[in-house]
Design an enzyme around this catalytic site. Sequence first.
Site, mmCIF file in Angstrom:
data_model
loop_
_atom_site.group_PDB
_atom_site.id
_atom_site.type_symbol
_atom_site.label_atom_id
_atom_site.label_comp_id
_atom_site.label_asym_id
_atom_site.label_seq_id
_atom_site.Cartn_x
_atom_site.Cartn_y
_atom_site.Cartn_z
ATOM 1 N N GLY A 1 0.802 -1.222 0.000
ATOM 2 C CA GLY A 1 0.000 0.000 0.000
ATOM 3 C C GLY A 1 0.835 1.272 0.000
ATOM 4 O O GLY A 1 0.304 2.364 0.155
ATOM 5 N N LYS B 1 5.866 19.325 -4.311
ATOM 6 C CA LYS B 1 6.315 19.732 -2.975
ATOM 7 C C LYS B 1 7.483 20.708 -3.073
ATOM 8 O O LYS B 1 7.585 21.647 -2.282
ATOM 9 C CB LYS B 1 6.682 18.493 -2.167
ATOM 10 C CG LYS B 1 5.459 17.621 -1.856
ATOM 11 C CD LYS B 1 5.844 16.261 -1.317
ATOM 12 C CE LYS B 1 4.610 15.394 -1.072
ATOM 13 N NZ LYS B 1 4.961 13.967 -0.887
#
Lengths: 437, 437
Positions: free
Chosen positions: B189, B207
């Site tokens: 995940g 970012k």
Amino acid sequence: MNNETVKVGLMGFGTVGTGVVRIIQGHQEDLVKQTGLSIQVEKILVQNLNKKRSLQVPSDLLTTNAYEILYSPDIDVVIEVMGGIHPAKEYILTALEQGKHVVTANKDLMALHGEEILSKAKEKQCDVFYEASVAGGIPILRALIESFSSDRITKIMGIINGTTNYILSKMSQEGADYQEALQEAQALGYAEADPTSDVEGLDAARKMVILSTLGFHIPMKLDEVEVKGISQVTKEDIAYAKKLGYEMKLLGLAEQNGKGIEVSVEPTLVHKSHPLASVHGVFNAIYVHGEAVGETMFYGPGAGELPTATSVVSDLVTVVKNMKLLVNGQGISSSYKEKKLKADDHKYAKYFLRMIVSDQPGVFTQISQALAEQNISLATIVQQPHPKEKQAEIIIITHRAAKSSLNQALSQMENMAIVSEIKSCYRVEGGEAEWLA
Amino acid sequence: MNNETVKVGLMGFGTVGTGVVRIIQGHQEDLVKQTGLSIQVEKILVQNLNKKRSLQVPSDLLTTNAYEILYSPDIDVVIEVMGGIHPAKEYILTALEQGKHVVTANKDLMALHGEEILSKAKEKQCDVFYEASVAGGIPILRALIESFSSDRITKIMGIINGTTNYILSKMSQEGADYQEALQEAQALGYAEADPTSDVEGLDAARKMVILSTLGFHIPMKLDEVEVKGISQVTKEDIAYAKKLGYEMKLLGLAEQNGKGIEVSVEPTLVHKSHPLASVHGVFNAIYVHGEAVGETMFYGPGAGELPTATSVVSDLVTVVKNMKLLVNGQGISSSYKEKKLKADDHKYAKYFLRMIVSDQPGVFTQISQALAEQNISLATIVQQPHPKEKQAEIIIITHRAAKSSLNQALSQMENMAIVSEIKSCYRVEGGEAEWLA
């Protein structure tokens, strides 16, 4: 202040004070853009007007009379970088009494009298900031006050004394012994002629008072911090630690759980996989564990003219912004939680033990029995011949055990005929040991 | 707000939204003590009212109608954790238009439309905070805005994408190849079914837009960031890097000097002595170099329900404090500096090159000549036989060289008959290479 200029009185013109003046002068344009106001150093308190200085300032800036700053109606903010408890404390309290905001880098003062100073500031609606008092260039106090405000901090671990970290790094990297490493640190100016405050952990303990007070919202006192320095750490300890996968660090620790809090400073084996293990030399780092955020770490220079001065001027910028918004004195964090110190039977840690024993059958059984009786189970055991005939050296790393149990086991083992000497006992943090042959 | 309670509208009730509600509910007492006000989640925007959720809330809290939040006179603060550009952007602009403060974790939105949102906030004197948009649990935006306000930041380097750092750590630690490591990341995940945004560096680039805009006070644009992902990185590259003393990291870089600024995201060899080199797995870290402060680094979780939610709630606490002080919208940092991007001949770095060449006399002379003609000098050279007959592999680490010169040398070498293939070319950061046999 008048409408455009904030006037600063600087108390102390040593390394940090010089850095502060340099930054205020060199970054004036940026400071104006950020705060909308210019910042001007109006007076500087010095001990000797005629001393030669690395930074020249107009001679009418200098004064030997503190009152010219403390009672000057022109001065809005007092920056205290003279150090020591007296008269710094009286000066700061007077400044606050006169309605002046204060920025200080004085860890000794904040550790011992922080509560009194902060409560005076609150009363007078003045700001007091002291970011530079812990880990010079690292904005850790701001992080504790603001960024972790919605979290519950469970653990703070810090390498917060550059002198001892330099010495331990040297011992680890070059196999130097303590005295050699200390002398080199002194030659390089990293350690003072009397290194006691650093090497015995007192400097770190003061910083831990400030960190734990802010992190746990409790009024921590210096004499509640358990302190052990590095002067007894041997190169053998460090070599064994390395073989087991650990670095020796002087670690400030503050931990809280349902049983209360504990704050200590002591030489600690930190597993090499832990981010603190790779903090070497004079660098500082503070590891913070929060219930929600998990693991974080802040790394940077712990001292130095410009790093420390940067923190001081950042605090000054916050004061100036607050002045503009008329909100000074609002951000003072209070110790609103009840302080409950852990008893030794609630302090749990893993431990490293090293001892010299007789090399005869049944010895290890007696040792392990003494530990088992105290419910201390063993994670790693290494036994090897000791140069002295008929002796062996045993190294043990325990699983987590109560401090009270460990102390009981230690005193029992000390009294065993087969134990010649318990050489060392250190706290252990981080991952599991391995034996790197 | 009424006098005692701040009411929050939450837009999005996925992982982060759930964490926000958990923290607000679980820490109510602390929040009241810190802000003097209680904080209450008044409405939650969801897509499906009947979905099973890990956290049960009263059903009248949920709504599928954004207007119940955006136009509610009761709601003071909107927390946007739904993600995506549309309709998040419109919702946030409407919220601001209605005089509501905004906290968001939406990096895509802030990277692409941050300027518009911040200027609307300024106009309406509302707060917009977005700490959680970069490096989830690490308070790096606050550090850039406040703690380094008196310094000039020269360099920001970040490991700001957990997925790629997990993959590269796996490749480095276990010798896995890229596909294996990616599949494992997907199974755990850590990577999405379509991992493009992470592995091609786009997430990190967004970012870096936010970090460089705040750090350098310039309005950086996404298409000004040079981006290269990790999908071409091989396990051979990583093995060679290790032998030379480096770790491969996907590094966001923002650098400024007198010649301008450069912002990029690319796989980079980081020397093992550099604090970024020991940031493994899904952890994030941001290294900031300031003229005065020198080297600092901030380390922590880059994602996750509670770390990200902690940052969101810390921002919310700041909004609430500002509401109490009536100073919302004052802290919005503006891009007041002129933006000048560096040309390639002003971008300097060390580089790692790996190429396959014919194993015949004079080959290395030709290679080194091509580099020397571009004024590129060599720090480390390793030549070794390549499995294919009559071929050799050459690995070079250069001293600092201009990017334009490197590109010229590369295209010249590509055309040489003796060069079969230039396998890889990476930027290098940190200390000098060594060859660890």
